[in-house]
Design a protein around this motif. Structure first.
Motif, PDB file in Angstrom:
ATOM      1  N   THR A 260      71.123  43.484  37.991  1.00  0.00           N
ATOM      2  CA  THR A 260      72.117  43.665  38.139  1.00  0.00           C
ATOM      3  C   THR A 260      72.745  42.709  38.317  1.00  0.00           C
TER       4      THR A 260
ATOM      5  N   ASP B 244      75.890  43.495  39.940  1.00  0.00           N
ATOM      6  CA  ASP B 244      76.491  43.312  41.862  1.00  0.00           C
ATOM      7  C   ASP B 244      76.794  42.803  42.645  1.00  0.00           C
TER       8      ASP B 244
ATOM      9  N   ASP C 110      76.222  47.847  31.388  1.00  0.00           N
ATOM     10  CA  ASP C 110      75.269  48.416  32.546  1.00  0.00           C
ATOM     11  C   ASP C 110      74.795  49.915  32.546  1.00  0.00           C
TER      12      ASP C 110
ATOM     13  N   ARG D 204      72.151  51.449  34.744  1.00  0.00           N
ATOM     14  CA  ARG D 204      71.822  52.320  35.329  1.00  0.00           C
ATOM     15  C   ARG D 204      72.520  53.442  35.897  1.00  0.00           C
TER      16      ARG D 204
ATOM     17  N   HIS E 213      74.490  51.936  41.780  1.00  0.00           N
ATOM     18  CA  HIS E 213      75.990  51.134  41.608  1.00  0.00           C
ATOM     19  C   HIS E 213      76.011  50.588  43.119  1.00  0.00           C
TER      20      HIS E 213
ATOM     21  N   THR F 197      68.869  47.236  36.555  1.00  0.00           N
ATOM     22  CA  THR F 197      68.357  47.081  38.012  1.00  0.00           C
ATOM     23  C   THR F 197      67.682  45.588  37.858  1.00  0.00           C
TER      24      THR F 197
END
Length: 252
Positions: free
Chosen positions: A28, A30, A50, A52, A57, A116
């Motif tokens: 990930t 993020d 992405d 996911r 998120h 992830t």
């Protein structure tokens, strides 16, 4: 394939030339830092794919463009075996897997694919893209098998906490830990065997929405990356003075 540190993420690898990979994968993004974003942009990455679900998120810190292409269509499984879950994705989520590969093929720059941990969903999408591009199956499986080295230390404590809450039996707990933390070569090999029984990666992708030009684009990028790797670097090229020193007498 090459590994590189990525500040704010982990399990990052590039496919192709180290300075200009044709595809990048990671966990990930993020929490990707400014330094991490710079490292990606320096390698030509300008799109994030992405995989996911929306429920996974969190707020993003980076400014890279993002395409959200969730694979499961529901919350990811918390337990089960890798082989069973991969088999289900190959069988039941083929249009979603294909859409992610198409996104890689259609993007004019370099995309980074992540979920992830960057292991399972990412592993299948990257494997299909690389195989459709004509890259060797052994290289694809070797790439996948490296994920556990990064994922296990990064996620061990979090996964233990999550699994404690499920109250699994010892056997189911072992399967779930392997699901969340490991990337054994045999798990991806079994999934790819299923793809082979459907005609191989290219046929599988075309059956579920890819077009010939997508496969051509993937193959071209992989070939260009291979050619770039084969070229000597500027520092490896002999200079005129070095050539003269090696052969001071001009040809007559």
């Amino acid at each position: 394939m090459f590994e590189f540190p990525l500040d704010g993420s982990y399990n990052a690898r590039g496919i192709g030339d180290e300075t200009a990979p044709w595809l990048v994968r990671s966990a990930t993004l993020d929490d990707l830092s400014t330094e991490g974003e710079r490292a990606l942009r320096e390698r030509g990455v300008d799109l994030v794919i992405d995989l996911r679900e929306a429920s996974e998120h969190r707020a993003r810190r980076h400014s890279l463009a993002v395409r959200s292409l969730p694979l499961y269509g529901e919350r990811p499984p918390a337990s089960g075996t890798l082989e069973t879950i991969y088999r289900g994705l190959i069988r039941d989520r083929a249009p979603q897997l294909t859409a992610a590969v198409i996104a890689i093929a259609e993007h004019p720059g370099t995309a980074i694919v992540h979920c992830t941990a960057g292991k399972d969903r990412t592993g299948l999408v990257v494997a299909l893209a690389r195989l459709a591009a004509g890259e060797p199956r052994d290289d694809v499986i070797d790439d996948y098998s490296r994920s556990g080295i990064s994922v296990r230390p990064a996620r061990r404590a979090l996964v233990a906490e999550q699994l404690d809450a499920l109250g699994l039996t010892a056997g189911s707990r072992a399967d779930a830990e392997r699901l969340h933390l490991d990337s054994p070569a045999e798990a991806l090999a079994a999934a790819l065997d299923l793809v082979e029984r459907q005609g191989g990666a290219s046929a599988y992708l075309v059956r579920h929405g890819a077009r010939f030009e997508h496969l051509t684009a993937l193959g071209r990028r992989a070939s260009e990356a291979a050619a770039a790797r084969a070229l000597p670097t500027a520092s490896a090229l002999p200079t005129a003075s070095a050539r003269f020193a090696a052969d001071p007498e001009p040809a007559r």
